[in-house]
Design a protein around this motif. Structure first.
Motif, PDB file in Angstrom:
ATOM      1  N   ALA A 198       0.934  -1.204  -0.053  1.00  6.71           N
ATOM      2  CA  ALA A 198       0.151  -0.053   0.076  1.00  6.71           C
ATOM      3  C   ALA A 198       0.819   1.230   0.092  1.00  6.71           C
ATOM      4  O   ALA A 198       0.675   2.245  -0.519  1.00  6.71           O
ATOM      5  N   HIS A 217       2.262   1.855  -3.404  1.00  7.19           N
ATOM      6  CA  HIS A 217       1.144   2.299  -4.246  1.00  7.19           C
ATOM      7  C   HIS A 217       1.188   3.829  -4.311  1.00  7.19           C
ATOM      8  O   HIS A 217       1.072   4.491  -5.196  1.00  7.19           O
ATOM      9  N   PHE A 218       0.937   4.196  -2.769  1.00  5.34           N
ATOM     10  CA  PHE A 218       0.672   5.679  -2.753  1.00  5.34           C
ATOM     11  C   PHE A 218       2.024   6.605  -2.921  1.00  5.34           C
ATOM     12  O   PHE A 218       1.780   7.632  -3.458  1.00  5.34           O
ATOM     13  N   ALA A 225       2.075   7.345  -6.490  1.00 10.88           N
ATOM     14  CA  ALA A 225       1.041   8.150  -6.916  1.00 10.88           C
ATOM     15  C   ALA A 225       1.173   9.469  -6.365  1.00 10.88           C
ATOM     16  O   ALA A 225       0.537  10.567  -6.564  1.00 10.88           O
ATOM     17  N   LYS A 270       0.998  10.499  -3.215  1.00  9.05           N
ATOM     18  CA  LYS A 270       0.166  10.711  -2.064  1.00  9.05           C
ATOM     19  C   LYS A 270       0.725  10.293  -0.796  1.00  9.05           C
ATOM     20  O   LYS A 270       1.044   9.171  -0.759  1.00  9.05           O
ATOM     21  N   THR A 271       1.367  11.259   0.045  1.00  6.02           N
ATOM     22  CA  THR A 271       2.126  10.907   1.218  1.00  6.02           C
ATOM     23  C   THR A 271       1.304  10.896   2.383  1.00  6.02           C
ATOM     24  O   THR A 271       1.619  10.513   3.616  1.00  6.02           O
ATOM     25  N   PRO A 288      -2.128   9.104   2.942  1.00 10.77           N
ATOM     26  CA  PRO A 288      -3.663   8.582   2.327  1.00 10.77           C
ATOM     27  C   PRO A 288      -4.413   8.356   3.514  1.00 10.77           C
ATOM     28  O   PRO A 288      -3.837   8.079   4.687  1.00 10.77           O
ATOM     29  N   LEU A 303       5.106   6.070   5.137  1.00 10.32           N
ATOM     30  CA  LEU A 303       4.220   7.051   5.086  1.00 10.32           C
ATOM     31  C   LEU A 303       3.814   7.585   6.526  1.00 10.32           C
ATOM     32  O   LEU A 303       2.584   7.064   6.828  1.00 10.32           O
ATOM     33  N   ALA A 311       0.155   8.872   7.082  1.00  5.79           N
ATOM     34  CA  ALA A 311      -1.007   7.991   6.545  1.00  5.79           C
ATOM     35  C   ALA A 311      -1.985   7.997   7.980  1.00  5.79           C
ATOM     36  O   ALA A 311      -1.351   7.890   8.942  1.00  5.79           O
ATOM     37  N   ASP A 327      -9.042   6.994   0.594  1.00  7.48           N
ATOM     38  CA  ASP A 327      -8.277   6.525  -0.315  1.00  7.48           C
ATOM     39  C   ASP A 327      -8.100   5.079  -0.685  1.00  7.48           C
ATOM     40  O   ASP A 327      -8.040   4.695  -1.751  1.00  7.48           O
ATOM     41  N   ALA A 328      -8.430   4.288   0.454  1.00  4.38           N
ATOM     42  CA  ALA A 328      -8.191   2.906   0.291  1.00  4.38           C
ATOM     43  C   ALA A 328      -8.775   2.209   1.544  1.00  4.38           C
ATOM     44  O   ALA A 328      -8.915   2.644   2.605  1.00  4.38           O
ATOM     45  N   THR A 349     -11.101   5.061  -4.882  1.00  2.00           N
ATOM     46  CA  THR A 349     -10.549   4.445  -3.842  1.00  2.00           C
ATOM     47  C   THR A 349     -10.100   3.096  -4.418  1.00  2.00           C
ATOM     48  O   THR A 349     -10.879   2.349  -5.110  1.00  2.00           O
TER      49      THR A 349
END
Length: 330
Positions: free
Chosen positions: A153, A156-157, A160, A162-163, A165, A193, A196, A225-226, A251
């Motif tokens: 995960a 993945h972020f 993308a 995205k720090t 999520p 992260l 997160a 986001d997930a 998502t």
């Protein structure tokens, strides 16, 4: 919980095969190669894999026992009644995924007092009791299980950009292994992260329950986001909820326990972005082997038997699983 519910609270119909028995040998007198009492927590596909693995290992060992089987439907009282019966029948071993770390203790204590070796798989009773009454526990390290998915995960972020999520958990935390899975997931995720956030954590171990839970979470947190699904039902329920609420592309889901539906979703690469799995077939083989070792006096003290843990992280992995499991048995 590996564990799909593997770890669902409700299963399908009670499974009692041929008056509690299934003769797996092709010939010979019923029970001449011994008898195992076997308890499946519910009716999800993982347990079909466990059964297949036990049969394959028994055949490889050249001594195929009669299996007295029960689908306990997550009900400790049904489990207890069955254990009473197989204890009275003096089976050679009891192999089970207990419904409860605490409520299952009296039944397992009875089996032990009756001289019947107990082998846990997937779940077990509390550690202090297990060390008294259980011969072996086939277990894939649940913290490592969760950590593999937390790393997936995070990667993945990061890819993308995205720090921070926002992640929701659909859980099966009425069993301890699921608590440990989440701890491993969070530790690995936040190591990469730190910003997160876990914005929700609710139980939804079966697919139907998980769909409802995930949809309520999406209503309360439309910017999530997930999802992290701690078990198979939780995973696929979250996937279906994302699809039903039109959140595809916004998502994603990271989940546990492979199945045909999960492999297809991973191969589709729209919602499901990673699955960690403990093969039911592999666990069944290890459990049957442990029971045979106990029966032959080669395993005399409580032993944790490590089960392999696999990460499926790409569409190609999903397609490869489907190719390797055409019958859908995990």
């Amino acid at each position: 919980m590996g564990a799909t519910r593997r770890l669902g609270r409700a299963g399908l119909a009670l499974l009692v095969v041929a008056a509690l028995g299934l003769v797996t040998a092709c010939a010979g007198k019923v029970g001449e190669n011994g008898r195992f009492g076997v308890v499946y927590m519910d009716a999800q596909g993982y347990y079909a894999g466990v059964r297949a693995g036990m049969q394959q290992e028994a055949e490889a060992l050249g001594r195929v026992p009669q299996l007295l089987q029960l689908n306990a439907q997550g009900d400790a009282s049904k489990e207890s009644t069955f254990v009473d019966q197989v204890s009275a029948a003096k089976v050679d071993a009891l192999i089970l995924s207990p419904a409860s770390a605490t409520a299952s203790v009296p039944a397992i204590r009875l089996a032990h007092a009756s001289g019947i070796p107990v082998i846990c798989y997937n779940t077990c009773i509390a550690d202090e009791s297990a060390r008294k009454y259980v011969s072996a526990y086939v277990l894939g390290d649940p913290v490592r299980f969760g950590a593999l998915l937390g790393n997936q995960a995070a990667d993945h972020f990061l890819a993308a950009g995205k720090t921070a999520p926002k992640i929701a958990v659909v859980n099966c935390e009425f069993v301890e292994v699921c608590v440990q899975r989440r701890l491993g997931f969070e530790q690995a995720l936040k190591a990469k992260l730190p910003a997160a956030a876990i914005v929700a954590n609710q139980e939804g171990a079966t697919i139907d329950d998980a769909v409802d839970v995930a949809e309520r979470i999406l209503t309360a947190h439309p910017d999530v986001d997930a999802f992290y699904g701690e078990a198979g039902g939780a995973t696929m329920g979250a996937v279906r909820a994302v699809q039903a609420r039109g959140k595809v592309g916004q998502t994603v889901v990271f989940g546990s326990d492979m199945s045909t539906e999960a492999a297809q979703a991973l191969a589709g690469n729209t919602v499901l972005k990673g699955v960690v799995d403990i093969s039911g077939i592999a666990v069944g083989k290890l459990a049957a082997n442990a029971a045979d070792q106990v029966r032959r006096g080669e395993l005399t003290e409580y032993t944790v038997v490590p089960a392999p843990i696999d990460l499926y992280a790409s569409p190609e992995d999903g397609r490869a699983w489907l190719s390797a499991h055409p019958d859908g048995v995990p």
